[in-house]
Design a protein around this motif. Structure first.
Motif, PDB file in Angstrom:
ATOM      1  N   UNK A  82     -34.544 -78.284 -77.974  1.00  0.00           N
ATOM      2  CA  UNK A  82     -33.584 -79.448 -77.540  1.00  0.00           C
ATOM      3  C   UNK A  82     -32.707 -80.102 -78.323  1.00  0.00           C
ATOM      4  N   UNK A  83     -33.205 -80.467 -79.678  1.00  0.00           N
ATOM      5  CA  UNK A  83     -32.424 -80.910 -80.598  1.00  0.00           C
ATOM      6  C   UNK A  83     -31.174 -80.160 -81.169  1.00  0.00           C
ATOM      7  N   UNK A  84     -31.591 -78.791 -81.261  1.00  0.00           N
ATOM      8  CA  UNK A  84     -30.391 -77.790 -81.565  1.00  0.00           C
ATOM      9  C   UNK A  84     -29.344 -77.681 -80.322  1.00  0.00           C
ATOM     10  N   UNK A  85     -29.957 -77.696 -79.186  1.00  0.00           N
ATOM     11  CA  UNK A  85     -28.720 -77.619 -78.232  1.00  0.00           C
ATOM     12  C   UNK A  85     -27.943 -79.063 -78.150  1.00  0.00           C
ATOM     13  N   UNK A  86     -28.406 -80.050 -78.535  1.00  0.00           N
ATOM     14  CA  UNK A  86     -27.711 -81.339 -78.414  1.00  0.00           C
ATOM     15  C   UNK A  86     -26.564 -81.277 -79.616  1.00  0.00           C
ATOM     16  N   UNK A  87     -27.060 -80.964 -80.805  1.00  0.00           N
ATOM     17  CA  UNK A  87     -26.378 -80.660 -81.892  1.00  0.00           C
ATOM     18  C   UNK A  87     -25.211 -79.671 -81.664  1.00  0.00           C
ATOM     19  N   UNK A  88     -25.688 -78.667 -81.047  1.00  0.00           N
ATOM     20  CA  UNK A  88     -24.559 -77.674 -80.821  1.00  0.00           C
ATOM     21  C   UNK A  88     -23.516 -78.135 -79.886  1.00  0.00           C
ATOM     22  N   UNK A  89     -23.815 -78.832 -79.027  1.00  0.00           N
ATOM     23  CA  UNK A  89     -22.871 -79.359 -77.945  1.00  0.00           C
ATOM     24  C   UNK A  89     -21.996 -80.319 -78.757  1.00  0.00           C
ATOM     25  N   UNK A  90     -22.337 -81.197 -79.599  1.00  0.00           N
ATOM     26  CA  UNK A  90     -21.344 -81.895 -80.239  1.00  0.00           C
ATOM     27  C   UNK A  90     -20.597 -81.207 -81.347  1.00  0.00           C
ATOM     28  N   UNK A  91     -20.857 -80.394 -81.886  1.00  0.00           N
ATOM     29  CA  UNK A  91     -20.201 -79.635 -82.957  1.00  0.00           C
ATOM     30  C   UNK A  91     -19.433 -78.629 -82.512  1.00  0.00           C
ATOM     31  N   UNK A  92     -19.740 -78.097 -81.313  1.00  0.00           N
ATOM     32  CA  UNK A  92     -18.926 -76.851 -80.929  1.00  0.00           C
ATOM     33  C   UNK A  92     -17.967 -77.578 -79.664  1.00  0.00           C
ATOM     34  N   UNK A 112     -15.999 -80.230 -79.539  1.00  0.00           N
ATOM     35  CA  UNK A 112     -14.872 -80.761 -80.014  1.00  0.00           C
ATOM     36  C   UNK A 112     -13.845 -79.615 -80.472  1.00  0.00           C
ATOM     37  N   UNK A 113     -14.356 -78.689 -81.313  1.00  0.00           N
ATOM     38  CA  UNK A 113     -13.119 -77.771 -81.615  1.00  0.00           C
ATOM     39  C   UNK A 113     -12.827 -76.759 -80.633  1.00  0.00           C
ATOM     40  N   UNK A 114     -13.510 -76.375 -79.623  1.00  0.00           N
ATOM     41  CA  UNK A 114     -13.219 -75.592 -78.326  1.00  0.00           C
ATOM     42  C   UNK A 114     -12.333 -76.272 -77.608  1.00  0.00           C
ATOM     43  N   UNK A 115     -12.636 -77.761 -77.196  1.00  0.00           N
ATOM     44  CA  UNK A 115     -11.656 -78.462 -76.393  1.00  0.00           C
ATOM     45  C   UNK A 115     -10.165 -78.546 -77.060  1.00  0.00           C
ATOM     46  N   UNK A 116     -10.291 -78.968 -78.406  1.00  0.00           N
ATOM     47  CA  UNK A 116      -9.068 -79.156 -79.308  1.00  0.00           C
ATOM     48  C   UNK A 116      -8.350 -77.764 -79.501  1.00  0.00           C
ATOM     49  N   UNK A 117      -8.897 -76.702 -79.865  1.00  0.00           N
ATOM     50  CA  UNK A 117      -8.478 -75.429 -80.050  1.00  0.00           C
ATOM     51  C   UNK A 117      -7.831 -74.515 -78.861  1.00  0.00           C
ATOM     52  N   UNK A 118      -8.724 -74.631 -77.878  1.00  0.00           N
ATOM     53  CA  UNK A 118      -8.770 -73.623 -76.825  1.00  0.00           C
ATOM     54  C   UNK A 118      -7.909 -74.326 -75.461  1.00  0.00           C
ATOM     55  N   UNK A 119      -8.416 -75.640 -75.184  1.00  0.00           N
ATOM     56  CA  UNK A 119      -7.738 -76.209 -74.039  1.00  0.00           C
ATOM     57  C   UNK A 119      -6.808 -77.197 -74.389  1.00  0.00           C
ATOM     58  N   UNK A 120      -6.311 -77.304 -75.631  1.00  0.00           N
ATOM     59  CA  UNK A 120      -5.230 -78.303 -75.876  1.00  0.00           C
ATOM     60  C   UNK A 120      -5.592 -79.616 -75.483  1.00  0.00           C
ATOM     61  N   UNK A 121      -6.531 -80.128 -75.862  1.00  0.00           N
ATOM     62  CA  UNK A 121      -6.973 -81.624 -75.541  1.00  0.00           C
ATOM     63  C   UNK A 121      -6.335 -82.219 -76.749  1.00  0.00           C
TER      64      UNK A 121
END
Length: 127
Positions: free
Chosen positions: A52-62, A64-73
């Motif tokens: 559960x903790x790993x999933x929360x950390x992954x959501x936090x650190x994955x 941001x880069x995905x939204x900025x790099x791929x979806x142009x946020x």
């Protein structure tokens, strides 16, 4: 890479997609405690907390880069730490340390924020 966000399907408040999401979330909230009774072994419980903790950390650190790099946020909108991101960090801390202050913080922030998020979602695109 994935095209324009303007051509993505729009989210409709209390539409079919919203109701399906609410039904799935409600089902998970019922199923997890029932299935959790099978995790009586301390090693399994520790493993469940770590996953559960790993999933929360992954959501936090994955996310941001995905939204900025791929979806142009815009990065300027993604960097501020809002209550949800601080709550997720506290949730990760809770999952790994089982701290009582983190539990209290996450419990009240998740309950209050979760109710508001369900009633007034701020979603730009649909599924």
């Amino acid at each position: 890479m994935f095209g324009e966000l303007a051509s993505a399907p729009r989210f409709s408040l209390f539409g079919a997609d919203h109701w399906v999401t609410l039904a799935v979330a409600f089902s998970v909230c019922i199923a997890v405690p029932i299935l959790g009774r099978a995790l009586s072994d301390k090693g399994r419980i520790r493993l469940a907390w770590s996953i559960g903790g790993a999933l929360v950390v992954e959501e936090l650190f994955i996310k941001l880069p995905v939204r900025v790099a791929i979806f142009d946020f815009p990065l300027s909108q993604e960097l501020p730490l809002h209550l949800c991101r601080l709550g997720a960090l506290a949730g990760a801390w809770l999952m790994f340390t089982r701290s009582s202050w983190a539990f209290d913080l996450v419990y009240f922030w998740a309950f209050g924020g979760g109710v508001l998020a369900v009633l007034t979602p701020d979603i730009r695109i649909g599924p």
